[in-house]
Design a protein around this motif. Structure first.
Motif, short mmCIF file in Angstrom:
data_model
loop_
_atom_site.label_atom_id
_atom_site.label_comp_id
_atom_site.label_asym_id
_atom_site.label_seq_id
_atom_site.Cartn_x
_atom_site.Cartn_y
_atom_site.Cartn_z
N GLU A 161 0.76 -1.26 -0.02
CA GLU A 161 0.00 -0.01 -0.09
C GLU A 161 0.88 1.24 -0.10
N LEU A 197 -1.58 4.78 11.85
CA LEU A 197 -2.46 5.59 11.26
C LEU A 197 -3.59 4.76 10.48
N ASP A 198 -4.77 4.52 11.16
CA ASP A 198 -5.74 3.95 10.62
C ASP A 198 -6.82 4.71 9.70
N GLY A 199 -7.29 4.25 8.80
CA GLY A 199 -8.11 5.05 7.65
C GLY A 199 -7.03 5.75 7.06
N SER A 200 -6.01 5.68 6.39
CA SER A 200 -5.16 6.53 5.68
C SER A 200 -5.86 7.04 4.52
N TRP A 258 -20.69 4.33 6.70
CA TRP A 258 -19.40 3.80 6.54
C TRP A 258 -18.46 4.93 6.20
N SER A 313 -12.81 4.54 7.86
CA SER A 313 -11.81 4.38 8.95
C SER A 313 -12.19 3.37 10.10
N TYR A 352 -16.05 -6.28 7.41
CA TYR A 352 -15.21 -6.14 6.38
C TYR A 352 -14.85 -7.74 5.84
P1 AHM Z 1 -5.59 1.34 6.45
O1 AHM Z 1 -5.00 0.76 7.90
O2 AHM Z 1 -4.46 1.19 5.56
O3 AHM Z 1 -5.83 2.62 6.79
O4 AHM Z 1 -6.68 0.21 6.06
C1 AHM Z 1 -7.75 -0.03 6.96
C2 AHM Z 1 -9.02 0.55 6.55
C3 AHM Z 1 -10.01 0.62 7.47
O5 AHM Z 1 -9.73 1.62 8.66
C4 AHM Z 1 -11.15 0.54 6.90
O6 AHM Z 1 -12.40 0.10 7.68
C5 AHM Z 1 -10.98 0.21 5.48
O7 AHM Z 1 -9.56 0.03 5.37
C6 AHM Z 1 -11.33 0.96 4.47
O8 AHM Z 1 -11.46 0.13 3.38
P2 AHM Z 1 -12.31 0.95 1.91
O9 AHM Z 1 -11.20 1.46 1.41
O10 AHM Z 1 -12.60 -0.61 1.22
O11 AHM Z 1 -13.64 1.40 2.33
#
Ligand code: AHM
Ligand code: MG
Length: 335
Positions: free
Chosen positions: A63, A116-119, A242, A245, A262
């Motif tokens: 990613e 950093l979740d929800g990038s 939705w 994040s 998910y």
């Molecule tokens: P990340 O850790 O790289 O940000 O990815 C995880 C995120 C989750 O926070 C969220 O639920 C999901 O990916 C969102 O996915 P999508 O882009 O399919 O909506």
């Protein structure tokens, strides 16, 4: 003015109470909370702090890394490596584990995080967060990746910080779930909710609907029934949310209930799901279960799963207990 309970006071009470929180674990949680404060400041500065946009690199999952992914990762490592409470750390943004350097004493805990979740929400000013999980390193051997491969039931603490309209830290040390809000003027985390409880029933679901055509039949069945509303077999209308994040979606569920999914889908059939077991699904499952909710991969409790890889992925169904049990039953019936 009513008495405000700080994170430090809460943790000291946990040290003295039945949980007998070890002092090293208290230190660890305080250091993580301090790091989250630093990350919150960077998030708030946004373009003014030159923290938006991509860093031009990729992580182990292929990613694209955002600048804030890397900043948050560095803040957590720098804050945690010198205190003597940790043996090693693992992160979504690092291929391998980070062993505490020899110049510092080694402690008995292992820290895992998604810095950093929800990038994908960073640059668009939507809520993002930090997720963390704490394990004990007690096998007496030198720390290695395999020291981390413990099931979620072995977690001794877990939490997340959501950087939204307020910065909020949600924590469990196995004695229920508590919520702290960052007082920016004082620079301290203040207890704002104790004993969070997820209602067993809900009328709100969270799933990325754009993947519908790729879902497995049990997931499709459940969502079809929700969408059928009052006239369908469920006999009630459902609402959808939705954020994209996980921290923000789980935060809503801990606040007012709901179900978050998910699931595995056919886009990449060899991957069990998108989310990572050890630093996303396990800590969130610990929090959700401690608040009276449930969390499965569709068939089994997530926290019972034996990890085989640090960056392992998993299908996730979590939130209000009765809805999670329904989705899990649909998967079992389809086997
Ligand atoms: P990340 O850790 O790289 O940000 O990815 C995880 C995120 C989750 O926070 C969220 O639920 C999901 O990916 C969102 O996915 P999508 O882009 O399919 O909506
Ligand atoms: Mg994440």
């Amino acid at each position: 003015m009513s008495h405000r309970i700080s994170l430090t006071q809460y943790l000291i009470e946990q040290q003295r109470g039945p949980a007998q929180l070890p002092s090293q674990l208290r230190l660890l949680i305080e250091v993580v909370a301090r790091a989250c404060k630093t990350i919150a400041i960077s998030v708030n500065k946004g373009a003014l702090g030159d923290v938006l946009g991509t860093a031009g690199s990729e992580n182990v999952q292929g990613e694209v890394q955002k600048k804030l992914d890397i900043i948050a990762n560095e803040v957590l490592i720098e804050a945690n490596e010198w205190g003597g409470h940790l043996a090693a750390m693992a992160s979504e943004e690092m291929d391998d584990i980070h062993v505490v350097p020899n110049r510092y004493p080694q402690g008995e805990y292992l820290l895992l995080f998604d810095p950093l979740d929800g990038s994908s929400n960073i640059d668009v000013n939507v809520s993002i967060g930090t997720i963390f999980s704490v394990l004990k390193h007690s096998d007496g051997h030198a720390v290695s990746t395999s020291s981390f491969l413990q099931p979620g039931t072995a977690q001794v603490a877990a939490g997340y910080c959501v950087y939204g309209p307020q910065s909020t830290l949600v924590l469990t040390v196995g004695q229920g779930v508590v919520m702290f809000t960052l007082d920016r003027e004082q620079g301290s985390w203040v207890l704002t909710q104790d004993k969070l409880q997820i209602p067993e029933d809900t009328k709100e679901f969270a799933i990325n609907m754009s993947n519908m055509r790729h879902w497995a039949p049990p997931v499709k069945r459940y969502i079809d029934e929700c969408l059928a509303g009052k006239e369908g077999v469920r006999g009630k209308d459902f609402n959808m949310r939705w954020v994209a994040s996980m921290v923000a979606d789980v935060h809503r569920i801990l606040t007012r209930g709901g179900i978050f999914m998910y699931p595995w889908d056919q886009r990449e059939p060899n991957k069990p799901g998108k989310l990572r077991l050890m630093y996303e699904a396990n800590p969130m499952s610990f929090l959700v279960e401690q608040a009276g909710g449930a969390s499965t991969n569709g068939l089994q409790r997530i926290m019972d799963m034996q990890p085989t890889q640090l960056h392992e992925r998993v299908s996730v169904v979590l939130g209000s207990k009765n809805e999670v049990e329904r989705v899990t039953a649909y998967h079992r019936e389809a086997q």
